[in-house]
Every structure is written in C-alpha cells, then in structure tokens.
Design an enzyme around this catalytic site. Structure first.
Site, PDB file in Angstrom:
ATOM      1  N   ASP A  90     -23.380  -8.895  53.536  1.00 54.59           N
ATOM      2  CA  ASP A  90     -22.688  -9.836  52.654  1.00 54.59           C
ATOM      3  C   ASP A  90     -23.706 -10.821  52.096  1.00 54.59           C
ATOM      4  O   ASP A  90     -24.373 -11.522  52.861  1.00 54.59           O
ATOM      5  CB  ASP A  90     -21.602 -10.572  53.454  1.00 54.59           C
ATOM      6  CG  ASP A  90     -20.863 -11.621  52.634  1.00 54.59           C
ATOM      7  OD1 ASP A  90     -21.000 -11.620  51.394  1.00 54.59           O
ATOM      8  OD2 ASP A  90     -20.157 -12.454  53.229  1.00 54.59           O
ATOM      9  N   ASP A 127     -25.507 -12.828  55.234  1.00 48.57           N
ATOM     10  CA  ASP A 127     -24.692 -13.463  56.267  1.00 48.57           C
ATOM     11  C   ASP A 127     -24.843 -12.622  57.529  1.00 48.57           C
ATOM     12  O   ASP A 127     -24.251 -11.551  57.653  1.00 48.57           O
ATOM     13  CB  ASP A 127     -23.230 -13.526  55.813  1.00 48.57           C
ATOM     14  CG  ASP A 127     -22.347 -14.298  56.782  1.00 48.57           C
ATOM     15  OD1 ASP A 127     -22.655 -14.307  57.995  1.00 48.57           O
ATOM     16  OD2 ASP A 127     -21.344 -14.876  56.336  1.00 48.57           O
ATOM     17  N   ASP A 137     -23.791 -14.041  49.625  1.00 51.21           N
ATOM     18  CA  ASP A 137     -22.869 -15.016  49.040  1.00 51.21           C
ATOM     19  C   ASP A 137     -23.675 -16.127  48.387  1.00 51.21           C
ATOM     20  O   ASP A 137     -24.556 -16.711  49.026  1.00 51.21           O
ATOM     21  CB  ASP A 137     -21.970 -15.588  50.144  1.00 51.21           C
ATOM     22  CG  ASP A 137     -20.800 -16.377  49.604  1.00 51.21           C
ATOM     23  OD1 ASP A 137     -20.932 -16.966  48.515  1.00 51.21           O
ATOM     24  OD2 ASP A 137     -19.754 -16.418  50.263  1.00 51.21           O
TER      25      ASP A 137
END
Length: 312
Positions: free
Chosen positions: A88, A215, A90
């Site tokens: 992930d 992440d 972000d």
C-alpha cells in the site's frame, strides 16, 4: 441519503469486481451509518454483488488471506491457507511538498504516489523477481500492489517483514561501501548488498532514493483486509480501479478521470466549511453557508469529505 442511492445504482448496474477465489476470502463492510461488518463469505461474485446491492456499504474490503472457513468469526478456526503479498502506497505517508496538508485529493500528491509505486514495481521485478498480479488505484491518494504467485502465498509475518525491510532499505549504511564515485571514495559493502548495484550507488549519494514509502503493517499482516478492487472508495466516491502498467506511465489525471463513477447530473450542495481549490477537475470557491450546484461526482466527493451536505 442521496449518496447511498448513487452507490447502490453503481453497484447494481456498473460495478466490476476484480477478485479471485471469492469462496476462500473473508469480506468486510463498513455501512454508511458506521461500524464494521466482518467475517462474511460468499460462494461467487454474483452472490457478493447481490449482498452489496442490498446492503449498499460505504466501504468494501476482502482478506489478503485464503481460508478453509472464511465466514468463521474465530480467527484461529478459519483455517489459514496462505495470503497474497500486498503493498500500500498512500500519499498521506509521503513527505513531499505536494502531499503535506492537502485537504482534498491533489493531482500533484497523487503523481508523487504514482512515482513511488513505479519505484516499488521496479524493485519487485528487477531485484526480487516478483511480478505484480494486480495494480489498483485506491480511489483516494494512493495505489495497491497485489502479488498472488505461489512463491509468496505461504510467507509468514517474519518473511514479509524481511521483504518490507529490503524495500524500505532498513539497515542500509553508506559508510560500508568503498566505490569510486566522482572524486569521493566510500567503503565497499562487504556483505550482500541491499538491492541492485545501481540502487545502492544512488543510495550512497542520497539514502532517500533507496527507500520506498510503503505501509509496512499492510504488507506483513497475513490476515489483512484490503479494499475490494472495483468497489467505491467511501471517502471519495471514486472507483478503486484496477490498472495496467502502462497506466502508470501516463499522468494521474487520466487515472482519476477514469475512476469517476458518477458522470451524469448535478446536485445542490450546501457548504459547511470554506473551500478554495480544485476538486476532481472542478474549480471551487465557497464560503461556509454557500449553496452551489455542482457535478454529481464533485458533490458526492465533498459530502464524503465532510465539507457539507447534498440537498434534494
């Protein structure tokens, strides 16, 4: 709630969910009223779709793991069979000027997230020989990378942590190299280098080039829930849209444009907060209390971001 009606219509008529082995996944749903519904299982995508149309959740997730009994509430009784390796990226976690303090989705911040995603894919393919099975725009500020190959399915938390450390360059020390770089010399790494020689040499000059801001909790958690590709992001109303590699070679405005789910009609929107800026290609200048007529996708985005309310 008007936004919920738009979501239901999308799921009934347009949604295309991109998930394999539905019958082995746990699904979770966050209703518009709040809370979380977990430990749901379905035998087919059609059964999943019927449930979604009936319940119309705000957010939809599926497990990265495969289970013998995905609907079992006791995690120890689910029967873990393996898990995809998921990353992930972000924009909220990127320390770039474009991503700092942005109240709405910024194309410049999303461009930074896209470049970080390209860097991650390069490391996965060139250095770990792992090819992404699925690349997904999250529908908000980032991207998800799914790897579903057999070689990663049985990796435990410890092994996934090692992958995270490799990608984030944990433990890299430029003083342990001795290579001639221009007029300077540094020590040659005596043990196995972190990544390719090119990446290591770049990192000697600038250690930040070695790291990819993923992440880490998402990647190392073998029971993690991830947003269902093809579903709507309940923070924006944009589609969590599967992409191809070539999409990451273009500007992010192309990705955002394709992710807009609600293309028809206008809605009345009452601002409860002031806003000056651009929202999904629409220039906005509003004070608290202003009532404006906006394209449906913009009004829905602003309501989900709690800038105000849509009015009939």
């Amino acid at each position: 709630m008007i936004t919920e009606v738009f979501f239901r219509n999308f799921y009934r008529n347009y949604a295309k969910f991109d998930v394999v082995s539905v019958e082995r996944r746990e699904f979770a749903f966050q209703p518009f009223g709040g809370g979380m519904v977990r430990h749901k299982s379905f035998n087919s995508v059609d059964e999943l779709r019927r449930y979604i149309v009936e319940k119309t959740p705000k957010h939809i997730y599926h497990s990265v793991a495969y289970y013998e009994r995905p609907g079992e509430e006791d995690m120890d009784r689910k029967g873990w069979l393996g898990a995809d390796l998921v990353f992930d990226i972000d924009g909220d976690h990127l320390n770039t000027e474009a991503c700092k303090g942005s109240a709405v989705v910024s194309l410049r911040c999303l461009e930074d997230a896209k470049e970080e995603t390209n860097k991650l894919i390069d490391i996965l393919v060139r250095e770990l020989d792992l090819r992404p099975t699925r690349i997904v725009f999250s529908g908000n500020r980032g991207f998800h990378i799914h790897i579903t190959s057999e070689e990663v399915l049985k990796l435990g938390t410890k092994e996934r942590r090692e992958v995270v450390n490799f990608i984030k360059g944990v433990g890299f020390d430029p003083s342990r190299f001795e290579v001639k770089l221009g007029r300077r010399r540094v020590k040659l790494y005596e043990e196995e280098p972190v990544g390719s020689l090119l990446r290591v040499r770049q990192a000697v000059e600038n250690p930040d080039t070695l790291r990819v801001e993923i992440d880490e909790v998402v990647t190392q958690d073998i029971h993690r829930l991830i947003r269902l590709p093809g579903s709507l992001n309940g923070k924006t109303g944009l589609v969590a849209m599967p992409l191809e590699l070539k999409d990451l070679e273009r500007g992010v405005e192309n990705i955002v444009e394709r992710a807009i789910a609600f293309r028809k009609g206008n809605l009345k929107f009452r601002f409860e907060k002031p806003l000056i800026g651009e929202v999904l290609f629409e220039k906005i200048e509003a004070r608290a209390g202003d009532l404006k007529i906006l394209p449906a996708h913009v009004a829905i985005y602003l309501e989900l971001q709690e800038f105000g309310k849509i009015y009939d």
